[in-house]
Design a protein around this motif. Structure first.
Motif, PDB file in Angstrom:
ATOM      1  N   GLU A   1      12.492 -25.040 -12.215  1.00 42.60           N
ATOM      2  CA  GLU A   1      12.632 -25.734 -10.939  1.00 42.60           C
ATOM      3  C   GLU A   1      11.347 -26.499 -10.616  1.00 42.60           C
ATOM      4  O   GLU A   1      10.278 -26.180 -11.156  1.00 42.60           O
ATOM      5  CB  GLU A   1      12.924 -24.726  -9.820  1.00 42.60           C
ATOM      6  N   PRO A   2      11.461 -27.513  -9.741  1.00 46.84           N
ATOM      7  CA  PRO A   2      10.260 -28.292  -9.397  1.00 46.84           C
ATOM      8  C   PRO A   2       9.111 -27.441  -8.874  1.00 46.84           C
ATOM      9  O   PRO A   2       7.951 -27.780  -9.065  1.00 46.84           O
ATOM     10  CB  PRO A   2      10.767 -29.270  -8.332  1.00 46.84           C
ATOM     11  N   ARG A   3       9.454 -26.336  -8.212  1.00 45.20           N
ATOM     12  CA  ARG A   3       8.399 -25.499  -7.629  1.00 45.20           C
ATOM     13  C   ARG A   3       8.184 -24.204  -8.416  1.00 45.20           C
ATOM     14  O   ARG A   3       7.651 -23.241  -7.886  1.00 45.20           O
ATOM     15  CB  ARG A   3       8.732 -25.181  -6.169  1.00 45.20           C
ATOM     16  N   SER A   4       8.647 -24.184  -9.658  1.00 50.64           N
ATOM     17  CA  SER A   4       8.416 -23.009 -10.512  1.00 50.64           C
ATOM     18  C   SER A   4       7.000 -23.080 -11.079  1.00 50.64           C
ATOM     19  O   SER A   4       6.725 -23.825 -12.010  1.00 50.64           O
ATOM     20  CB  SER A   4       9.433 -22.967 -11.649  1.00 50.64           C
ATOM     21  N   ARG A   5       6.118 -22.322 -10.497  1.00 49.43           N
ATOM     22  CA  ARG A   5       4.722 -22.338 -10.935  1.00 49.43           C
ATOM     23  C   ARG A   5       4.543 -21.424 -12.139  1.00 49.43           C
ATOM     24  O   ARG A   5       5.109 -20.328 -12.215  1.00 49.43           O
ATOM     25  CB  ARG A   5       3.809 -21.850  -9.795  1.00 49.43           C
TER      26      ARG A   5
END
Length: 441
Positions: A202-206
């Protein structure tokens, strides 16, 4: 996949097939060239004469050996300069044709004692062969040669090797097209797993990285480069996140100073307008801070009680809803609904849903907050609804259905972010009768 991409299975299949065909062709040609150096130079002549003699040799009416002048034999005689041959039977009969070289003339009476022979002298006139063939007159031996010229043996060898390489190609090529796809599929199974994991990022999967252990060595550098890109994106995202969090914190102080100074002004329209603008600015800064702070996901999960959280959010925001022209209600069909999560984050979720209903409900009708025993919380209004083509866009950061609305466009985006972090989902049902937003944890 774009139309320009070709299948690796198909590409490997036809390329391996082509390589195999070339190898077989080179092998056959090489064997033929080698055969031309070791086999009798009369090989082509042997085949022609032997084939013609099978039909030409018969027994006459008295049982004696006879060689008929058949069209095939006449053709060979006319095309072969200096042709000579000796035909012998087991009974001692012998028929000859042409000028037999002196070196082989004394051998003529003994031809039948040889099964096969390849005899070579110093020149073309001294090259002879002995062959054994079956004819209408029985088994005979033929010693033959010619006084000049040599036939090219390689084409004859290529034709003679047909029974070897044609079945080989016929069996191997289909096997390649059947085996290669399976081999490629098994070899690229790790790549397929990496592709599935890449889709799940996901875009915010760090900190998300793709594994390199299960992929072929040739593909590993590509995945390593992709992981490097993810690492650089993470670093840039963290810089942006720290900047936004710091900026939101820094804005709090000047906003509070401005609000204090405006509150000290004399009553009037300007004072009210400035207070409203400062409140909007402060709310936007708080939402931005909540949005970025939630992405850090620093709050530990604990047991939370959603009924109490929803009830407190309604009590806190009821004055604001009533002042905006709404009626507000709270309903629950269970006394307790416990889940694992962050109490502060879930409070922001329900508060944002109620604020969204206040901002976009049309300042009329009922805002209802309901908690259900099956595990979901619903906030509904009786406003004009959200157009169908915008219902998924409202969850994007900074998107506003009404461009001139006072909100910052972060409320619903923050709601979905928090709910997703809690392993839940957000459902939107909107029409002309109003909008319902449900969260399920």
């Amino acid at each position: 996949m774009s139309e320009g991409n070709t299948s690796l299975r198909w590409k490997l299949s036809w390329q391996l097939s082509l390589v195999f065909i070339v190898i077989v062709a080179l092998l056959i040609v090489g064997l033929s060239l080698y055969g031309a150096t070791v086999l009798s130079p009369n090989l082509v002549l042997e085949k022609k004469v032997s084939s013609a003699m099978e039909d030409a040799i018969v027994l006459d009416s008295q049982g004696r050996l006879e060689i008929r002048d058949t069209p095939g034999l006449r053709s060979i005689k006319s095309q072969t300069e200096g042709l000579w041959y000796v035909v012998a039977t087991a009974r001692g009969e012998m028929v000859s044709y042409g000028e037999i070289p002196a070196s082989y003339a004394d051998l003529a009476p003994f031809v039948y004692r040889f099964h096969e022979a390849d005899m070579r002298g110093a020149n073309a006139r001294e090259i002879a062969s002995i062959e054994s063939i079956d004819t209408a007159a029985g088994k005979v031996r033929i010693m033959l040669g010619k006084t000049s010229g040599r036939d090219w043996v390689v084409p004859a060898l290529l034709v003679g090797l047909n029974p070897i390489y044609l079945p080989l190609l016929g069996l191997t090529l289909p096997a390649i097209f059947l085996a290669v796809p399976r081999i490629v599929q098994r070899s690229l199974s790790g790549v397929n797993d990496v592709a599935r994991r890449a889709k799940a990022i996901e875009p915010r999967s760090r900190g998300a990285r793709l594994p390199t252990k299960s992929v072929p060595r040739e593909v590993a550098p590509l995945i390593a480069a992709f992981n490097g890109a993810l690492e650089r994106l993470d670093a840039e995202f963290q810089k942006r996140q720290r900047f936004l969090v710091d900026a939101a914190h820094e804005l709090r102080t000047p906003i509070a100073i401005m609000q204090t100074r405006i509150e000290g002004m004399a009553e009037g329209q300007d004072r009210q307008r400035l207070l409203k603008d400062v409140a909007r600015l402060g709310g936007t800064a708080e939402q931005l801070l909540d949005f970025e702070r939630n992405d850090l996901n620093e709050d530990p999960f604990e047991t939370i009680e959603l009924v109490d959280i929803a009830r407190m959010a309604v009590a806190d925001l009821a004055p604001l809803a009533i002042a905006a022209g709404y009626e507000i209600s709270f309903h629950t069909d269970t006394d307790k609904l416990e889940r694992q999560g962050s109490p502060s984050a879930m409070t922001r979720v329900i508060s944002n849903l109620v604020r969204n209903a206040i901002d976009h409900g049309g300042n009329v009708g009922m805002i209802s907050v309901s908690v259900f025993a099956d595990g979901h919380v619903e906030v509904a209004d009786q406003g004009p609804g959200i157009p169908l083509d915008q219902q998924q866009l409202v969850f994007e950061p900074f998107y506003r259905v009404t461009p001139r609305s006072t909100g910052a466009g972060l409320g619903l985006s923050l709601v979905r972010q928090i709910v997703t972090n809690h392993g839940g989902r957000v459902l939107l049902d909107s029409g002309t009768a109003g909008t319902k937003l449900k969260i399920r944890i």
